[in-house]
Motif scaffolding. Structure first.
Motif, PDB file in Angstrom:
ATOM      1  N   ASN A   1      46.242  67.829 -41.112  1.00  0.00           N
ATOM      2  CA  ASN A   1      47.354  66.942 -41.455  1.00  0.00           C
ATOM      3  C   ASN A   1      47.372  66.614 -42.945  1.00  0.00           C
ATOM      4  O   ASN A   1      48.429  66.516 -43.558  1.00  0.00           O
ATOM      5  CB  ASN A   1      47.268  65.639 -40.634  1.00  0.00           C
ATOM      6  N   PHE A   2      46.185  66.465 -43.498  1.00  0.00           N
ATOM      7  CA  PHE A   2      46.111  66.193 -44.930  1.00  0.00           C
ATOM      8  C   PHE A   2      46.665  67.369 -45.730  1.00  0.00           C
ATOM      9  O   PHE A   2      47.379  67.163 -46.724  1.00  0.00           O
ATOM     10  CB  PHE A   2      44.660  65.908 -45.345  1.00  0.00           C
ATOM     11  N   LYS A   3      46.374  68.568 -45.306  1.00  0.00           N
ATOM     12  CA  LYS A   3      46.872  69.744 -46.032  1.00  0.00           C
ATOM     13  C   LYS A   3      48.398  69.847 -45.956  1.00  0.00           C
ATOM     14  O   LYS A   3      49.043  70.267 -46.922  1.00  0.00           O
ATOM     15  CB  LYS A   3      46.200  71.008 -45.521  1.00  0.00           C
ATOM     16  N   LEU A   4      48.965  69.448 -44.835  1.00  0.00           N
ATOM     17  CA  LEU A   4      50.426  69.427 -44.719  1.00  0.00           C
ATOM     18  C   LEU A   4      51.009  68.429 -45.716  1.00  0.00           C
ATOM     19  O   LEU A   4      51.990  68.704 -46.409  1.00  0.00           O
ATOM     20  CB  LEU A   4      50.851  69.015 -43.300  1.00  0.00           C
ATOM     21  N   PHE A   5      50.392  67.277 -45.767  1.00  0.00           N
ATOM     22  CA  PHE A   5      50.803  66.222 -46.699  1.00  0.00           C
ATOM     23  C   PHE A   5      50.654  66.715 -48.136  1.00  0.00           C
ATOM     24  O   PHE A   5      51.560  66.570 -48.973  1.00  0.00           O
ATOM     25  CB  PHE A   5      49.944  64.983 -46.437  1.00  0.00           C
ATOM     26  N   LEU A   6      49.515  67.320 -48.407  1.00  0.00           N
ATOM     27  CA  LEU A   6      49.225  67.835 -49.751  1.00  0.00           C
ATOM     28  C   LEU A   6      50.286  68.828 -50.209  1.00  0.00           C
ATOM     29  O   LEU A   6      50.808  68.743 -51.328  1.00  0.00           O
ATOM     30  CB  LEU A   6      47.844  68.518 -49.722  1.00  0.00           C
ATOM     31  N   ARG A   7      50.635  69.746 -49.325  1.00  0.00           N
ATOM     32  CA  ARG A   7      51.605  70.766 -49.699  1.00  0.00           C
ATOM     33  C   ARG A   7      52.977  70.165 -49.943  1.00  0.00           C
ATOM     34  O   ARG A   7      53.646  70.459 -50.934  1.00  0.00           O
ATOM     35  CB  ARG A   7      51.671  71.859 -48.629  1.00  0.00           C
TER      36      ARG A   7
ATOM     37  N   HIS B   1      35.783  63.241 -48.505  1.00  0.00           N
ATOM     38  CA  HIS B   1      35.538  63.242 -49.947  1.00  0.00           C
ATOM     39  C   HIS B   1      36.601  64.065 -50.685  1.00  0.00           C
ATOM     40  O   HIS B   1      37.146  63.614 -51.705  1.00  0.00           O
ATOM     41  CB  HIS B   1      34.141  63.796 -50.232  1.00  0.00           C
ATOM     42  N   HIS B   2      36.933  65.226 -50.155  1.00  0.00           N
ATOM     43  CA  HIS B   2      37.993  66.035 -50.759  1.00  0.00           C
ATOM     44  C   HIS B   2      39.315  65.277 -50.776  1.00  0.00           C
ATOM     45  O   HIS B   2      40.044  65.274 -51.772  1.00  0.00           O
ATOM     46  CB  HIS B   2      38.180  67.356 -49.984  1.00  0.00           C
TER      47      HIS B   2
ATOM     48  N   THR C   1      56.165  60.562 -43.297  1.00  0.00           N
ATOM     49  CA  THR C   1      55.693  60.844 -41.941  1.00  0.00           C
ATOM     50  C   THR C   1      54.304  61.470 -41.997  1.00  0.00           C
ATOM     51  O   THR C   1      53.399  61.081 -41.247  1.00  0.00           O
ATOM     52  CB  THR C   1      56.668  61.796 -41.218  1.00  0.00           C
ATOM     53  N   HIS C   2      54.148  62.451 -42.884  1.00  0.00           N
ATOM     54  CA  HIS C   2      52.817  63.069 -43.061  1.00  0.00           C
ATOM     55  C   HIS C   2      51.792  61.997 -43.437  1.00  0.00           C
ATOM     56  O   HIS C   2      50.702  61.940 -42.886  1.00  0.00           O
ATOM     57  CB  HIS C   2      52.852  64.120 -44.184  1.00  0.00           C
ATOM     58  N   TYR C   3      52.176  61.179 -44.402  1.00  0.00           N
ATOM     59  CA  TYR C   3      51.280  60.131 -44.888  1.00  0.00           C
ATOM     60  C   TYR C   3      50.884  59.173 -43.764  1.00  0.00           C
ATOM     61  O   TYR C   3      49.703  58.873 -43.568  1.00  0.00           O
ATOM     62  CB  TYR C   3      51.958  59.384 -46.039  1.00  0.00           C
ATOM     63  N   ASN C   4      51.894  58.730 -43.017  1.00  0.00           N
ATOM     64  CA  ASN C   4      51.618  57.769 -41.948  1.00  0.00           C
ATOM     65  C   ASN C   4      50.690  58.343 -40.877  1.00  0.00           C
ATOM     66  O   ASN C   4      49.849  57.636 -40.332  1.00  0.00           O
ATOM     67  CB  ASN C   4      52.924  57.319 -41.293  1.00  0.00           C
ATOM     68  N   ARG C   5      50.875  59.626 -40.602  1.00  0.00           N
ATOM     69  CA  ARG C   5      50.025  60.246 -39.586  1.00  0.00           C
ATOM     70  C   ARG C   5      48.559  60.216 -40.029  1.00  0.00           C
ATOM     71  O   ARG C   5      47.657  59.948 -39.243  1.00  0.00           O
ATOM     72  CB  ARG C   5      50.476  61.687 -39.332  1.00  0.00           C
ATOM     73  N   ILE C   6      48.329  60.493 -41.309  1.00  0.00           N
ATOM     74  CA  ILE C   6      46.958  60.478 -41.826  1.00  0.00           C
ATOM     75  C   ILE C   6      46.369  59.072 -41.767  1.00  0.00           C
ATOM     76  O   ILE C   6      45.244  58.873 -41.313  1.00  0.00           O
ATOM     77  CB  ILE C   6      46.925  60.987 -43.291  1.00  0.00           C
ATOM     78  N   VAL C   7      47.151  58.104 -42.222  1.00  0.00           N
ATOM     79  CA  VAL C   7      46.662  56.722 -42.246  1.00  0.00           C
ATOM     80  C   VAL C   7      46.335  56.249 -40.832  1.00  0.00           C
ATOM     81  O   VAL C   7      45.311  55.593 -40.601  1.00  0.00           O
ATOM     82  CB  VAL C   7      47.688  55.785 -42.928  1.00  0.00           C
ATOM     83  N   GLU C   8      47.191  56.619 -39.894  1.00  0.00           N
ATOM     84  CA  GLU C   8      46.962  56.246 -38.494  1.00  0.00           C
ATOM     85  C   GLU C   8      45.626  56.812 -38.006  1.00  0.00           C
ATOM     86  O   GLU C   8      44.847  56.132 -37.340  1.00  0.00           O
ATOM     87  CB  GLU C   8      48.107  56.836 -37.673  1.00  0.00           C
TER      88      GLU C   8
END
Lengths: 303, 303
Positions: A144-150, A215-216, A174-181
């Motif tokens: 999910n982080f990689k989706l957000f990153l891209r 960490h990444h 939406t990407h961001y919220n999914r990660i935070v959740e």
């Protein structure tokens, strides 16, 4: 006389040899298998560790085996673009695990993990203890982080600095919220358990998976995304602090500059040479406000 | 309306759509997950399937899920050197599995297998039935073959044709003998069991692993090594014949030329352009003497 653990030192490509018995004396143990892990070198300097996530994950697992004296471990950085490497490894990519005694070269992540699993089982090391809840909690976070990153770097393409997440279009939010959740879920799990690591006070494969990824996310988030692990997740941050106090993590951790370059290369981002000119540094501290919260709660990771 | 199975046809890069219900009628099942597998394209023609061994292995497993109607599958060949691919997949290498419904991209072999395992379990498909004996029998065969491949091609470097194995130095003979011994073990296992596949009459992950590897060994052996699967191993050859009559294998199998080129690239061998000028062919027949033995024993793989 071979030592039990060898790793590349940043800057000279080979070096520190440690003893697996933790007592400063060297005990020859001819039965102790020698495992050589080939990890991807940094694009800045082939003698430095690159930021391949699987390389660090397996390095941590192998370190855990070395640490309690069941295996000798040597880590070697390789320049994947060199002709010598290509020919020697028949097109395989790091991580690559070699066990010379068995004339075995493991190039598939499933095989590498299988070999480490087998060794851990043989010596009764609880590295692969199963935990469904942990598994569910951490599954897919990095994806999910990689989706957000891209999406976010695409949106920020022509900007000088990463934009604020609040100002981003809904899809990126939406990407961001999914990660935070999901980070919230991990924070909760750690708050409920009050354990040093995810499963217990012992490090398991789940930690070898999650620690480098967190960490990444942190390093890349700051520099490329205007993102940080939310400061309110005190237990999560305490877990990050635990990583920074875990030898297996510290030893295998690339410099910030090598992490940034790794993702810049993947994203095909304009290459400023900024990273390659900097002296390599490692961020292994956490924000002081968060550290205060941890202290106040009295949950600080012990050394 | 999406079909259940799509794969690239050699030559036009996309094509045949098959129906997963085996009855010629199309039944819409909105719950059936759509799995997209990205496989490495051939170095000869990016529209043709390359010979990456893991790509074929997972393709076969996915085909097994498609075949009994539990998943829709699309296979796409990708040119790993294209900038579009690099940016889109953030440096990951095929095989890559995408499940759009879950916005999930699996780039690690462990994750891909984990997802297929989970689906197989969910639908009661015995694809991952455990069998210790089979596991022991096939473990390391391909690794040993690659050691032999590297040593033998190095020895034959300046020769026009592969040398006879009888004339090779002891070290190469040792590699060779180890492989033959292991093939003998597999032949014995199949002779004892008299099953169509390794575990039973159903295909399992072990077959998805072994079948492509045996086929590669055969094709590469003939052209680059002066090696063939020994003809006396009748049950082993019958198993190879079973592969050539198994849809999951046939569909996912690269052309001989693409297999040869794949290994030539890995070995950094002088590139004659021979493969790229040839019309792609697939060797899916076995030596007639061996076929006679199979017929005589009455063990022929049924269609």
């Amino acid at each position: 006389m071979a030592d039990d653990y060898q790793l590349p030192l940043n800057g000279n490509g080979n070096g520190a040899a440690l003893n697996g018995n933790n007592n400063g004396h060297h005990t020859e143990s001819p039965m102790k298998p020698l495992l050589e892990l080939y990890v991807k070198a940094s694009g800045i300097d082939a003698r430095r560790i690159g930021a391949d996530i699987f390389c660090q994950e397996f390095w941590m697992e192998l370190y855990a085996l070395y640490e309690i004296g069941v295996a000798r471990v040597e880590v070697k950085t390789v320049n994947v673009n060199s002709e010598a490497f290509k020919r020697n490894f028949l097109g395989a990519q790091p991580p690559i695990l070699i066990e010379e005694d068995k004339q075995a070269t493991y190039t598939d992540n499933r095989e590498i993990e299988g070999r480490i699993f087998h060794l851990a089982k043989q010596y009764g090391v609880p590295l692969f203890e199963k935990d469904q809840l942990v598994e569910k909690c951490i599954e897919g976070l990095y994806r999910n982080f990689k989706l957000f990153l891209r999406a976010k770097t695409e949106f920020d393409k022509d900007k000088k600095e990463p934009s604020l997440i609040e100002a981003a279009p809904p899809q990126i939010k939406t990407h961001y919220n999914r990660i935070v959740e999901q980070l919230n879920g991990i924070d909760q799990l750690l708050a409920d358990r009050r354990t040093r690591y995810l499963v217990s006070d012992n490090m398991t494969e789940y930690d070898c998976e999650l620690m480098p990824r967190l960490h990444h996310m942190r390093i890349v988030g700051q520099r490329l995304l205007g993102f940080d692990l939310p400061h309110k997740f005190t237990y999560l941050w305490n877990y990050v602090l635990t990583a920074y106090r875990t030898a297996a993590f510290i030893e295998s951790c690339p410099a910030d500059q090598d992490i940034i370059l790794h993702y810049k290369e993947q994203l095909n981002l304009f290459y400023h040479q900024r990273e390659s000119l900097q002296t390599p540094t490692k961020t292994h501290t956490i924000p002081s406000r968060v550290l205060d919260d941890i202290t106040r709660l009295g949950i600080a990771a012990s050394n």
